[in-house]
Design an enzyme around this catalytic site. Structure first.
Site, short mmCIF file in Angstrom:
data_model
loop_
_atom_site.label_atom_id
_atom_site.label_comp_id
_atom_site.label_asym_id
_atom_site.label_seq_id
_atom_site.Cartn_x
_atom_site.Cartn_y
_atom_site.Cartn_z
N ASP A 153 45.30 40.81 49.76
CA ASP A 153 46.68 40.35 49.93
C ASP A 153 47.19 40.71 51.32
O ASP A 153 48.20 41.38 51.47
CB ASP A 153 47.55 40.95 48.84
CG ASP A 153 47.11 40.52 47.45
OD1 ASP A 153 47.83 39.74 46.82
OD2 ASP A 153 46.02 40.95 46.99
N HIS A 307 52.52 40.98 37.54
CA HIS A 307 51.41 40.11 37.12
C HIS A 307 50.72 40.64 35.86
O HIS A 307 49.50 40.53 35.70
CB HIS A 307 50.39 39.97 38.24
CG HIS A 307 50.97 39.44 39.52
ND1 HIS A 307 51.53 38.19 39.61
CD2 HIS A 307 51.08 40.00 40.76
CE1 HIS A 307 51.96 37.97 40.85
NE2 HIS A 307 51.70 39.05 41.56
#
Length: 453
Positions: A153, A307
């Site tokens: 990320d 998430h």
């Protein structure tokens, strides 16, 4: 330099969103103050139209390297000259090129050239397209020791720049990135900006990547399959491993077999990816590659509230394959924090299961995932912290490796978590155990498992 109004407006909005701070919920050292997100960096193009830009390299087979770059000049040749002495190029190779359109955006000419055979552990100097600056890279070693840098990320913020500087301060052989590269999110000039930002690093060491959700860039009817920019700009050696998709593949380097799985490709039993990974694992020779490493994007194990459960369906479909193969460690991204688990299988501590590590903390614009669920005791989660940083896996020999996670702290990179890891390839209890849907024999206590890595 991109000057489109829609891009500037998008960047402005993204900067505002990234400045939003969330309540701090910490499960790491209480004396550390976590830093908020930082602004997006837009890296301009300052070279001529014919000069290469966004240069990066990736491994192809055991002794070849793929060199990728972009030129604005559509007449530039897809040629790489290279050699072992600066300015002296004894060899050259010609490759292929491509380009793509995405709505009103047209990419430059994207070049991909494979060079080799190359000697292991050797510095090569190279030039792309017959002009522009000279670059250099060092090939990975043919055997141990070998060191991987890991960061997920990544994005392109001031924290990203800090992470890359920290990674670059210590030698490593290969960088592994479990998805979410540029955070372009359909704003294609951000792919160009990202390529320029990482070029000083990705042109020196091979970067092996897999896709994240921010690479999808799907649009109904017009771009129904997604991944147009990712597949065009960052092709990985999927064909060499028998895969039919750039979204999942494997490669071998320095005594390690590394599998890059696709969290956003079909993975259910009967899917192409499931069949491929099953066949790939069946071919692994642990005598030649005693270390077996897997990368995914959405983590299968996480105690972070961000998430939550998004990796569960893939875990249920594929986890047993990885367990039977005695995978040593699984690295994931997606959750913007760091977390390390003990060896685990089917949500229970298991001495024959892989260790799971979430490393989605490279510096993305969305900021950190600060909230974790309350731990129970004993816990599968060994260490967790919502901070930007990167990891390093140094494999010393057939049996032992050292994992470390380094927290960003402005100009410094601080060692925050480190543990030794033993390969399962030589474990007598695990190597000969035949899975029959029963738990593994009680190899170690949970406390002993926790101390291993």
């Amino acid at each position: 330099m991109e000057k489109s109004c829609w891009l500037n407006l998008s960047l402005h909005l993204l900067t505002i969103l990234s400045a939003i701070q969330h309540p701090l919920i910490s499960h790491a050292s209480s004396d550390y103050s976590r830093h908020p997100p930082r602004r997006i960096i837009l890296t301009p193009h300052r070279r001529s139209h014919s000069d290469p830009q966004q240069v990066h390299i990736s491994l192809v087979g055991r002794d070849r390297m793929k060199v990728s770059w972009i030129t604005d000049d559509k007449s530039s040749s897809s040629v790489v000259e290279y050699g072992k002495t600066p300015g002296k190029y004894d060899s050259s190779a010609t490759g292929e090129h491509t380009s793509y359109r995405y709505f009103f955006y047209s990419s430059g000419k994207i070049h991909h050239v494979e060079i080799g055979p190359l000697e292991a552990g050797t510095v090569y100097y190279y030039r792309c397209g017959g002009s522009g600056p000279e670059y250099s890279f060092k090939t990975p070693p043919s055997t141990f020791p070998i060191e991987f840098a890991l960061v997920g990320d990544l994005g392109q913020t001031e924290w990203t720049a800090s992470t890359l500087l920290h990674v670059n301060r210590t030698e490593y052989d290969v960088l592994l990135l479990p998805g979410d590269l540029s955070y372009a999110d359909s704003h294609q000039p951000l792919w160009d900006s990202f390529g320029r930002l990482v070029e000083p690093y990705a042109s020196r060491r091979p970067w092996m990547v897999t896709e994240g959700n921010h690479e999808i860039e799907m649009f109904p009817i017009i771009y129904p399959h997604g991944f147009t920019a990712f597949n065009s700009r960052w092709p990985m050696p999927f064909q060499e491993s028998g895969s039919t998709s750039n979204l999942y593949y494997s490669f071998e380097v320095g005594g390690c077999h590394v599998i890059m799985l696709g969290s956003y490709a079909e993975f259910d039993e009967g899917s192409d990816q499931y069949k491929w990974v099953k066949g790939d694992l069946d071919k692994v020779d642990r005598r030649r590659t005693p270390w077996l490493i897997v990368l995914i994007h959405a983590p299968w194990y996480s105690t972070n509230l961000a998430h939550e459960g998004e990796g569960d369906s893939m875990r249920k479909a594929i986890e047993e394959l990885l367990y039977q193969a005695r995978v040593d460690v699984v690295f994931a991204g997606h959750v913007h924090a760091y977390e390390r688990f003990t060896r685990v299988y089917k949500n229970k501590a298991d001495g024959c299961g892989p260790i799971h590590v979430t490393i989605g903390d490279g510096g993305n614009r969305e900021g950190l995932a600060l909230a974790f669920e309350k731990l129970t005791h004993p816990s599968l989660s060994m260490y967790r912290e919502p901070s930007f940083g990167h990891g390093r896996l140094r494999i010393f020999n057939h049996t032992h490796a050292l994992w470390s996670w380094h927290r960003n702290n402005d100009s410094d990179s601080l060692l925050a978590d480190t543990r030794w890891l033993q390969s399962l390839s030589l474990s007598k209890q695990c190597t000969h155990y035949q899975l029959d849907d029963q738990p593994s024999p009680p190899l170690l206590s949970l406390t002993t498992l926790n101390d291993e890595l």
